[in-house]
Design a protein around this motif. Structure first.
Motif: not given
Length: 225
Positions: A99-104
């Protein structure tokens, strides 16, 4: 236990070309003045969604020593290092299957990754500032592994760079600041097998601002005999 060291990654972190191939997850504002200055590029009002992770785009062996120099410039905030990071099926953390990660943060401890993560400047919340510790965790999951005292001062008292050193040798992890040992833990496989090779990345929680320089990573090998 003694080992032989081989320098395998050396980055002064002094100009843009030094990090132009690093992988940014979340929005980072960076600048350079005697080192790499990092802060969040999104409004702090976004809360946990304003934080970020910055990965070195290279897989490192299981037995390594990581050294860098660090100085806090603005708080509150938190600084963390990830290591031995891989996808849940032992693939690269940059695999398109993940899954794409965004810093969360939950994406890192309850997402598609296995990793160790050590928070070493925990000045984000009042409770962290009141009793300062370094915390080591293991994922998948949010498994608390070990804790040590944090000698890093608040920003107004940080008059110099601090030498940070993290050693992962076999299933033992040790952590130092200015050569003072703060943490020493052996992974006995309680929450899954000990982690091996993988990626290294740095993380900050907004509105933290800090400067980094002189990053070196060594491969470690047990001495013969």
């Amino acid at each position: 236990m003694e080992w032989e060291e081989t320098l395998i990654y050396d980055n002064a972190l002094r100009e843009e070309k030094d990090v132009q191939d690093w992988v940014e997850e979340g929005a980072i504002k960076r600048s350079f003045s005697g080192g790499l200055i990092l802060e969040n590029a999104l409004s702090e009002k976004l809360g946990d969604y304003a934080h970020w992770t910055f990965w070195i785009p290279q897989e490192f062996p299981s037995d390594i020593k990581i050294e860098w120099k660090f100085k806090p410039l603005r708080e509150p905030g938190l600084c963390m290092v990830f290591f031995a990071a891989k996808g849940k099926n032992n693939q690269s953390i940059f695999s398109e299957a993940l899954q794409r990660r965004t810093g969360y943060y939950p994406q890192y401890h309850h997402g598609d990754l296995n990793a160790y993560h050590l928070s070493y400047f925990r000045h984000k919340y009042e409770t962290e500032r009141a009793f300062r510790t370094c915390n080591l965790r293991k994922s998948y999951g949010f498994h608390f592994a070990a804790q040590g005292a944090d000698p890093l001062p608040p920003v107004e008292d940080a008059l110099e760079f601090y030498k940070v050193k993290l050693i992962k040798f076999q299933n033992r992890i040790t952590f130092y600041i200015n050569d003072l040992k703060l943490l020493d833990w052996i992974d006995e496989g309680k929450n899954g097998k000990p982690l091996n090779s993988g990626m290294v990345g740095f993380r900050q929680m907004a509105p933290m601002k800090a400067i980094y320089k002189d990053l070196k990573i060594y491969a470690l090998k047990k001495k013969d005999g």
